[in-house]
Design an enzyme around this catalytic site. Structure first.
Site, mmCIF file in Angstrom:
data_model
loop_
_atom_site.group_PDB
_atom_site.id
_atom_site.type_symbol
_atom_site.label_atom_id
_atom_site.label_comp_id
_atom_site.label_asym_id
_atom_site.label_seq_id
_atom_site.Cartn_x
_atom_site.Cartn_y
_atom_site.Cartn_z
ATOM 1 N N ASP A 1 67.763 23.064 35.304
ATOM 2 C CA ASP A 1 68.020 23.114 33.868
ATOM 3 C C ASP A 1 67.003 24.017 33.172
ATOM 4 O O ASP A 1 67.363 24.851 32.340
ATOM 5 C CB ASP A 1 67.943 21.710 33.263
ATOM 6 C CG ASP A 1 69.108 20.820 33.652
ATOM 7 O OD1 ASP A 1 69.848 21.187 34.577
ATOM 8 O OD2 ASP A 1 69.274 19.759 33.046
ATOM 9 N N GLY B 1 73.890 18.519 34.421
ATOM 10 C CA GLY B 1 74.936 18.187 35.367
ATOM 11 C C GLY B 1 75.855 17.103 34.836
ATOM 12 O O GLY B 1 75.443 16.237 34.069
ATOM 13 N N SER B 2 77.107 17.170 35.213
ATOM 14 C CA SER B 2 78.043 16.088 34.880
ATOM 15 C C SER B 2 77.693 14.848 35.701
ATOM 16 O O SER B 2 76.909 14.904 36.642
ATOM 17 C CB SER B 2 79.474 16.533 35.167
ATOM 18 O OG SER B 2 79.833 17.613 34.332
ATOM 19 N N GLY B 3 78.292 13.729 35.343
ATOM 20 C CA GLY B 3 78.001 12.478 36.037
ATOM 21 C C GLY B 3 77.118 11.547 35.243
ATOM 22 O O GLY B 3 76.853 10.427 35.663
ATOM 23 N N HIS B 4 76.640 12.023 34.057
ATOM 24 C CA HIS B 4 75.762 11.213 33.215
ATOM 25 C C HIS B 4 76.454 10.777 31.928
ATOM 26 O O HIS B 4 75.793 10.393 30.974
ATOM 27 C CB HIS B 4 74.501 12.004 32.859
ATOM 28 C CG HIS B 4 73.781 12.553 34.031
ATOM 29 N ND1 HIS B 4 73.338 11.758 35.067
ATOM 30 C CD2 HIS B 4 73.435 13.828 34.356
ATOM 31 C CE1 HIS B 4 72.731 12.519 35.970
ATOM 32 N NE2 HIS B 4 72.790 13.771 35.569
ATOM 33 N N LYS C 1 66.434 18.767 29.468
ATOM 34 C CA LYS C 1 65.811 17.755 30.312
ATOM 35 C C LYS C 1 64.976 18.451 31.392
ATOM 36 O O LYS C 1 65.381 19.474 31.928
ATOM 37 C CB LYS C 1 66.869 16.871 30.972
ATOM 38 C CG LYS C 1 67.752 16.134 29.973
ATOM 39 C CD LYS C 1 68.653 15.102 30.653
ATOM 40 C CE LYS C 1 69.577 15.680 31.696
ATOM 41 N NZ LYS C 1 70.468 16.728 31.151
ATOM 42 N N HIS D 1 69.714 10.999 38.977
ATOM 43 C CA HIS D 1 70.532 11.615 40.022
ATOM 44 C C HIS D 1 70.459 10.817 41.331
ATOM 45 O O HIS D 1 70.941 11.277 42.360
ATOM 46 C CB HIS D 1 70.052 13.043 40.313
ATOM 47 C CG HIS D 1 70.001 13.905 39.101
ATOM 48 N ND1 HIS D 1 68.870 14.059 38.335
ATOM 49 C CD2 HIS D 1 70.960 14.660 38.515
ATOM 50 C CE1 HIS D 1 69.117 14.874 37.329
ATOM 51 N NE2 HIS D 1 70.379 15.246 37.408
#
Length: 330
Positions: free
Chosen positions: A109, A53-56, A104, A218
């Site tokens: 995922d 996911g984006s945001g990392h 991960k 998250h």
């Protein structure tokens, strides 16, 4: 909510356009949402693919380039990339020597990478997978069965990427990647929650006097909620958890990672305490990273990741790397 965005629906696409404009060493496939090395695929070289996911950020797109990943697949914010993305990335980096998926340990995922590996195999691409599950905080969480994958993902990508650059075969690259994961442990702490653009509000509530110990990337819960205290005491809690799971000794690679909203001056305070703790245990931080590498949007907090080094792993860590977020030796 105040965010530097154009719209909630275009956050990832707009960010990819920015990555493409800023980094000519990358080739960004906006339609399929994949970040490639501009020179991928490399004939005879094992291709490395990761994603999540984006945001990392900078994980994972910031680690695409010489000596690390050949492609990264960003999903929507805190959402796994879909199999079609992963298949495009896998085929796009296959230079005939096979492809390593670095995954991960989050349920979405894992399932999507498994499907992509199977379908890519049906098209003649040999795929091996390494699962990163370095987080010692909790055994199971809202997002996963078993341990979560966090900071060690960067260690795996760098060290496996260096080995792949030498022309090593897929089985050997996968072996070293798994060894890095087995030698690595992480623990995270949140001082504040983060705000997902689509939600428009913090992912959880945390009082000004509280911290969350063992947080996931998250915003998922950790081990316990506790009163705010001195950095020295917080670091000791994190390091005690790591040391209890895999006793610290010898030459160690250490990352003190910011969660996105923590000033660098505070991260260096944390690193000083980590280094002191290691000395107490007879260990030494011979290689280190301090900064924002595996973030959780605008969360304030930090994580510590350690890896017990061998001569081979140190050599591969020191090997040249040239990516937007990590570069040395070239």
């Amino acid at each position: 909510m105040k965010k530097l965005i154009n719209s909630v629906d275009s956050v990832v696409t707009d960010a990819l356009r920015g990555i493409a404009a800023a980094h000519p060493s990358l080739r960004v496939d906006i339609e399929n949402t994949v970040v490639f090395r501009a020179d991928a695929p490399r004939p005879g070289k094992v291709g490395l693919v990761s994603g999540g996911g984006s945001g990392h950020e900078p994980l994972h797109g910031g680690f695409v380039g010489y000596g690390m990943l050949d492609a990264a697949c960003p999903g929507e914010v805190f959402t796994s990339p879909v199999p079609d993305q992963l298949i495009e990335a896998t085929k796009g980096v296959d230079g005939g020597a096979g492809v390593l998926h670095i995954v991960k340990n989050y349920t979405g995922d894992v399932l999507n990478f498994e499907m992509a590996a199977e379908l890519s195999g049906d098209e003649g691409v040999e795929v091996a997978t390494v699962l990163v599950n370095d987080d010692v905080a909790v055994q199971d969480s809202l997002f996963t069965a078993g341990r979560r994958g966090t900071g060690a993902t960067l260690f795996v990508e760098k060290i496996a990427g260096a080995l792949a650059e030498t022309g090593a075969p897929l089985a050997e690259v996968a072996r070293v990647a798994r060894e890095v994961n087995e030698r690595s442990r992480s623990f995270g702490v949140a001082l504040t929650p983060c705000t997902v653009p689509a939600a428009g509000k913090p992912t959880f509530e945390l009082a000004d006097t509280e911290i969350e110990l063992g947080i996931g990337i998250h915003g998922e819960p950790g081990r316990t909620r506790a009163p705010m205290r001195e950095a020295r005491e917080i670091v000791r809690i994190a390091m005690d958890a790591i040391d209890a799971d895999l006793p610290l000794s010898g030459e160690t690679l250490v990352m003190v990672n910011g969660m996105g909203g923590t000033p660098l001056i505070e991260l260096y305070i944390v690193f000083a305490e980590v280094a002191a703790y290691l000395r107490e245990k007879g260990a030494t931080a011979v290689r280190s990273l301090v900064g924002n590498y595996v973030t959780s949007l605008d969360m304030q907090g930090f994580s510590v990741t350690t890896c017990s080094l061998t001569g081979e792993l140190t050599r591969l860590w020191d090997a040249p790397v040239e990516t937007p977020a990590l570069r040395w030796g070239r």
